[in-house]
Design a protein around this motif. Structure first.
Motif, PDB file in Angstrom:
ATOM      1  N   VAL A  57       0.612  -1.370   0.199  1.00 39.34           N
ATOM      2  CA  VAL A  57       0.251  -0.433   0.029  1.00 39.34           C
ATOM      3  C   VAL A  57       1.130   1.613   0.121  1.00 39.34           C
ATOM      4  CG1 VAL A  57      -1.555   1.003   1.321  1.00 39.34           C
ATOM      5  CG2 VAL A  57      -1.997  -0.777   0.796  1.00 39.34           C
ATOM      6  N   PRO A  58       1.886   1.400   0.743  1.00 45.23           N
ATOM      7  CA  PRO A  58       2.675   2.819   0.513  1.00 45.23           C
ATOM      8  C   PRO A  58       3.327   2.734  -0.681  1.00 45.23           C
ATOM      9  CG  PRO A  58       3.289   1.331   2.373  1.00 45.23           C
ATOM     10  CD  PRO A  58       2.484   0.393   2.173  1.00 45.23           C
ATOM     11  N   ILE A  59       3.665   2.192  -1.421  1.00 49.52           N
ATOM     12  CA  ILE A  59       3.920   2.629  -3.638  1.00 49.52           C
ATOM     13  C   ILE A  59       2.701   2.388  -4.013  1.00 49.52           C
ATOM     14  CG2 ILE A  59       4.503   1.212  -5.027  1.00 49.52           C
ATOM     15  CD1 ILE A  59       6.151  -1.147  -3.287  1.00 49.52           C
ATOM     16  N   ARG A  65       0.599   9.977  -5.108  1.00 51.99           N
ATOM     17  CA  ARG A  65       1.155  11.439  -4.103  1.00 51.99           C
ATOM     18  C   ARG A  65       2.793  12.038  -5.570  1.00 51.99           C
ATOM     19  NH1 ARG A  65       5.257  14.261  -2.435  1.00 51.99           N
ATOM     20  NH2 ARG A  65       6.915  12.205  -2.938  1.00 51.99           N
ATOM     21  N   LEU A  66       2.778  10.839  -6.035  1.00 49.30           N
ATOM     22  CA  LEU A  66       4.647  11.488  -6.947  1.00 49.30           C
ATOM     23  C   LEU A  66       3.842  12.375  -8.104  1.00 49.30           C
ATOM     24  CD1 LEU A  66       7.376  11.565  -7.041  1.00 49.30           C
ATOM     25  CD2 LEU A  66       7.467   9.794  -7.735  1.00 49.30           C
ATOM     26  N   THR A  67       2.872  11.409  -8.616  1.00 49.30           N
ATOM     27  CA  THR A  67       2.368  11.490 -10.035  1.00 49.30           C
ATOM     28  C   THR A  67       0.700  12.385 -10.286  1.00 49.30           C
ATOM     29  OG1 THR A  67       1.172   9.633  -9.965  1.00 49.30           O
ATOM     30  CG2 THR A  67       2.887   9.253 -10.515  1.00 49.30           C
ATOM     31  N   GLN A  68       0.581  12.719  -8.783  1.00 52.03           N
ATOM     32  CA  GLN A  68      -0.683  14.151  -8.419  1.00 52.03           C
ATOM     33  C   GLN A  68      -1.977  12.880  -8.896  1.00 52.03           C
ATOM     34  OE1 GLN A  68       0.007  17.347  -9.938  1.00 52.03           O
ATOM     35  NE2 GLN A  68       1.338  18.109  -7.711  1.00 52.03           N
ATOM     36  N   ALA A  69      -1.990  11.746  -9.072  1.00 57.14           N
ATOM     37  CA  ALA A  69      -3.409  10.680  -9.535  1.00 57.14           C
ATOM     38  C   ALA A  69      -3.819  10.043  -8.800  1.00 57.14           C
ATOM     39  CB  ALA A  69      -2.349   9.308 -10.741  1.00 57.14           C
ATOM     40  N   TYR A  70      -4.695  10.942  -8.896  1.00 57.64           N
ATOM     41  CA  TYR A  70      -6.193  11.260  -8.141  1.00 57.64           C
ATOM     42  C   TYR A  70      -7.165  10.765  -7.610  1.00 57.64           C
ATOM     43  CZ  TYR A  70      -2.942  14.533  -5.306  1.00 57.64           C
ATOM     44  OH  TYR A  70      -1.130  14.699  -5.011  1.00 57.64           O
ATOM     45  N   VAL A 343      -3.421  -7.626 -13.216  1.00 61.14           N
ATOM     46  CA  VAL A 343      -2.979  -6.386 -13.674  1.00 61.14           C
ATOM     47  C   VAL A 343      -2.524  -5.087 -12.990  1.00 61.14           C
ATOM     48  CG1 VAL A 343      -4.526  -7.168 -16.125  1.00 61.14           C
ATOM     49  CG2 VAL A 343      -5.616  -6.085 -13.524  1.00 61.14           C
ATOM     50  N   PHE A 344      -2.345  -5.795 -11.275  1.00 59.28           N
ATOM     51  CA  PHE A 344      -2.586  -4.944 -10.957  1.00 59.28           C
ATOM     52  C   PHE A 344      -0.940  -4.976  -9.436  1.00 59.28           C
ATOM     53  CE2 PHE A 344      -3.359  -1.500  -7.022  1.00 59.28           C
ATOM     54  CZ  PHE A 344      -3.680  -0.856  -7.508  1.00 59.28           C
ATOM     55  N   ALA A 345      -1.198  -5.946  -9.227  1.00 58.23           N
ATOM     56  CA  ALA A 345      -0.319  -5.694  -7.942  1.00 58.23           C
ATOM     57  C   ALA A 345       0.661  -6.401  -9.037  1.00 58.23           C
ATOM     58  CB  ALA A 345      -0.718  -6.939  -7.580  1.00 58.23           C
ATOM     59  N   ILE A 346       1.106  -7.163  -9.178  1.00 59.96           N
ATOM     60  CA  ILE A 346       2.313  -7.092  -9.908  1.00 59.96           C
ATOM     61  C   ILE A 346       3.534  -6.145 -10.991  1.00 59.96           C
ATOM     62  CG2 ILE A 346       3.514  -8.394 -11.519  1.00 59.96           C
ATOM     63  CD1 ILE A 346       2.454 -11.018 -10.962  1.00 59.96           C
ATOM     64  N   PRO A 347       1.938  -5.217 -11.364  1.00 57.00           N
ATOM     65  CA  PRO A 347       2.680  -3.552 -11.901  1.00 57.00           C
ATOM     66  C   PRO A 347       3.147  -3.140 -10.994  1.00 57.00           C
ATOM     67  CG  PRO A 347       1.131  -4.598 -13.209  1.00 57.00           C
ATOM     68  CD  PRO A 347       0.801  -5.591 -11.814  1.00 57.00           C
ATOM     69  N   LEU A 348       2.766  -2.611  -9.571  1.00 53.45           N
ATOM     70  CA  LEU A 348       2.455  -2.176  -8.953  1.00 53.45           C
ATOM     71  C   LEU A 348       3.990  -1.922  -8.194  1.00 53.45           C
ATOM     72  CD1 LEU A 348       1.147   0.568  -6.848  1.00 53.45           C
ATOM     73  CD2 LEU A 348       0.528  -0.990  -5.803  1.00 53.45           C
ATOM     74  N   ILE A 349       4.205  -3.198  -7.868  1.00 52.70           N
ATOM     75  CA  ILE A 349       5.540  -3.563  -7.346  1.00 52.70           C
ATOM     76  C   ILE A 349       7.147  -3.928  -7.939  1.00 52.70           C
ATOM     77  CG2 ILE A 349       4.913  -4.343  -5.230  1.00 52.70           C
ATOM     78  CD1 ILE A 349       5.471  -7.240  -6.414  1.00 52.70           C
ATOM     79  N   GLY A 352       5.661   0.602 -10.653  1.00 48.30           N
ATOM     80  CA  GLY A 352       5.432   1.883  -9.786  1.00 48.30           C
ATOM     81  C   GLY A 352       6.946   1.806  -8.813  1.00 48.30           C
ATOM     82  N   LEU A 353       7.073   0.976  -8.389  1.00 45.61           N
ATOM     83  CA  LEU A 353       8.005   0.892  -7.304  1.00 45.61           C
ATOM     84  C   LEU A 353       9.687   1.986  -8.246  1.00 45.61           C
ATOM     85  CD1 LEU A 353       9.219   0.485  -4.554  1.00 45.61           C
ATOM     86  CD2 LEU A 353      10.105  -1.102  -5.647  1.00 45.61           C
ATOM     87  N   ARG A 354       9.924   1.028  -8.987  1.00 40.93           N
ATOM     88  CA  ARG A 354      10.709   1.583 -10.275  1.00 40.93           C
ATOM     89  C   ARG A 354      10.703   3.242 -10.350  1.00 40.93           C
ATOM     90  NH1 ARG A 354      10.291  -1.301 -14.492  1.00 40.93           N
ATOM     91  NH2 ARG A 354       9.163   0.323 -15.820  1.00 40.93           N
ATOM     92  N   LYS A 355       9.078   3.582 -10.327  1.00 40.06           N
ATOM     93  CA  LYS A 355       9.595   5.154 -10.658  1.00 40.06           C
ATOM     94  C   LYS A 355       9.648   6.006  -9.744  1.00 40.06           C
ATOM     95  CE  LYS A 355       5.904   4.922 -15.243  1.00 40.06           C
ATOM     96  NZ  LYS A 355       5.054   5.318 -15.405  1.00 40.06           N
ATOM     97  N   ILE A 356       9.283   5.483  -8.548  1.00 41.03           N
ATOM     98  CA  ILE A 356       9.591   6.070  -7.070  1.00 41.03           C
ATOM     99  C   ILE A 356      10.639   6.103  -6.708  1.00 41.03           C
ATOM    100  CG2 ILE A 356       9.249   5.573  -4.571  1.00 41.03           C
ATOM    101  CD1 ILE A 356       6.235   4.354  -5.054  1.00 41.03           C
ATOM    102  N   ILE A 357      11.581   5.272  -7.069  1.00 44.43           N
ATOM    103  CA  ILE A 357      12.972   5.134  -6.757  1.00 44.43           C
ATOM    104  C   ILE A 357      13.462   5.863  -7.628  1.00 44.43           C
ATOM    105  CG2 ILE A 357      14.985   3.554  -7.101  1.00 44.43           C
ATOM    106  CD1 ILE A 357      13.842   1.386  -6.190  1.00 44.43           C
TER     107      ILE A 357
END
Length: 359
Positions: A57-59, A65-70, A343-349, A352-357
């Motif tokens: 969930v933190p990811i 927050r980072l992409t302002q995708a609300y 379609v969500f959990a694997i792409p998120l970790i 998503g994590l790569r974009k944050i890093i």
């Protein structure tokens, strides 16, 4: 104090509000994913599910927050690019399925425990959800966060009553069913379904201004969401294995407690959780529509929000009547958990994590 609540607790409480009615409010969900393997194995599966939710969930919160995708369309585009519609197909199915489970639970509790006709209860449910979403995000934040606190009190009271009367049975049954790979696999599947609801709470992440707000709030969301589920699980263990055959285990527990006044209060709170979950899920669809209209220089009207809510719920209630709660949870949930893993959990970790890093 207000800023602390908004930045660290609000999103977690709303996440719990979204999860609860489709995650463990009726008790049937916990039977399908956990208790069917035995109390000990089920507990291990729930621990794994809680850990995964706490880590992932933190990811999601930080990426929002980072992409302002609300809203969920903007958010999933960050993960899937032009294939974002794959998530929307599954998400739409999940909303209908969970609302169908909720409406079935509302009808059962209202008719069997309160003497209110199931159809009338469904109409009241629709009207209340439509009234809440009519006023938009601010009211939903207040209603969901306050009701989540009431929910903690209700589930704590429920567990206390069961433990007081049937504590010996909980202890005697707790060790049944050794931990096995299948139970842990079920815990992973359950977490996928919960994680797929992250997009439903993105409207509450607008309060994050720093990375630590998103990370801490996300880490707290796991325990905030699952603690009432653990209380419900152990209350059910007192009646294992017979309770695994009940369509709505919560209703069965109320019968066995034989505490009319307290049971009535708890039932009202739980019915309120059905309403708050329905409101949060429908609101996420409204926010998605609002973003599209905003791109076209238009604004979504409150009446449109309410009518969209009623339309979605009418279809969901029809589905509940046609299929039944046991099959909805047993077959529908299992299929969706695998779909959302892809379609969500694997792409998120990964994405998503790569974009944050990289940021």
């Amino acid at each position: 104090m207000k800023l602390f609540f908004q930045r660290y607790l609000l999103a977690g409480l709303i996440f719990q509000s979204v999860i609860i009615a489709g995650g463990y409010a009726t008790g049937r969900e916990l039977v399908e994913f956990f208790l069917s393997y035995g109390p000990a194995a089920g507990f291990a599966g729930m621990l794994l599910a809680t850990l995964l939710v706490t880590l992932v969930v933190p990811i999601g919160f930080e990426l929002a927050r980072l992409t302002q995708a609300y809203d969920y369309r903007s958010f999933v585009k960050q993960l899937l690019g032009r294939y974002w519609v794959l998530f929307e197909l599954g998400y739409g199915a999940a909303i209908v399925l969970i609302l169908a489970v909720i409406s079935s639970g509302v009808g059962t509790v209202a008719s069997e425990k309160m003497g209110v006709p199931a159809q009338l209860a469904s109409v009241i449910f629709m009207v209340l959800v439509a009234c809440i979403v009519y006023f938009g995000s601010k009211l939903i934040e207040r209603v969901l966060s306050v009701w989540s606190l009431l929910l903690y009190a209700a589930y704590g009271t429920l567990f206390y009553l069961v433990a007081s009367k049937f504590g010996a049975d909980i202890v005697a049954n707790a060790s049944a069913g050794a931990t096995n790979a299948q139970a842990l696999k079920s815990g992973m599947l359950y977490s996928n379904l919960q994680l797929s609801m992250i997009p439903a709470v993105l409207f509450a992440t607008t309060h994050f201004t720093r990375r630590r707000h998103a990370i801490i709030s996300g880490v707290l969301a796991g325990p905030i969401t699952m603690i009432p589920g653990f209380l419900m699980f152990f209350a059910m263990v007192a009646f294992y294995p017979h309770i695994t055959e009940e369509a709505v285990p919560m209703a069965y527990i109320m019968d066995r407690l034989n505490e009319p006044v307290l049971a009535g209060v708890i039932q009202l709170v739980i019915l309120g959780t059905f309403i708050e979950t329905g409101a949060a899920m429908v609101h996420s669809v409204n926010e998605r529509v609002a973003v599209v209209l905003r791109e076209r220089k238009r604004e979504i009207k409150p009446l449109t929000r309410a009518m969209l809510a009623i339309g979605i719920m009418v279809f969901s209630i029809y589905l509940a009547a046609a299929v039944g709660i046991v099959d909805l949870i047993g077959k529908g949930y299992t299929t969706l958990t695998w779909y959302f893993a892809a379609v969500f959990a694997i792409p998120l970790i990964t994405v998503g994590l790569r974009k944050i890093i990289r940021s």
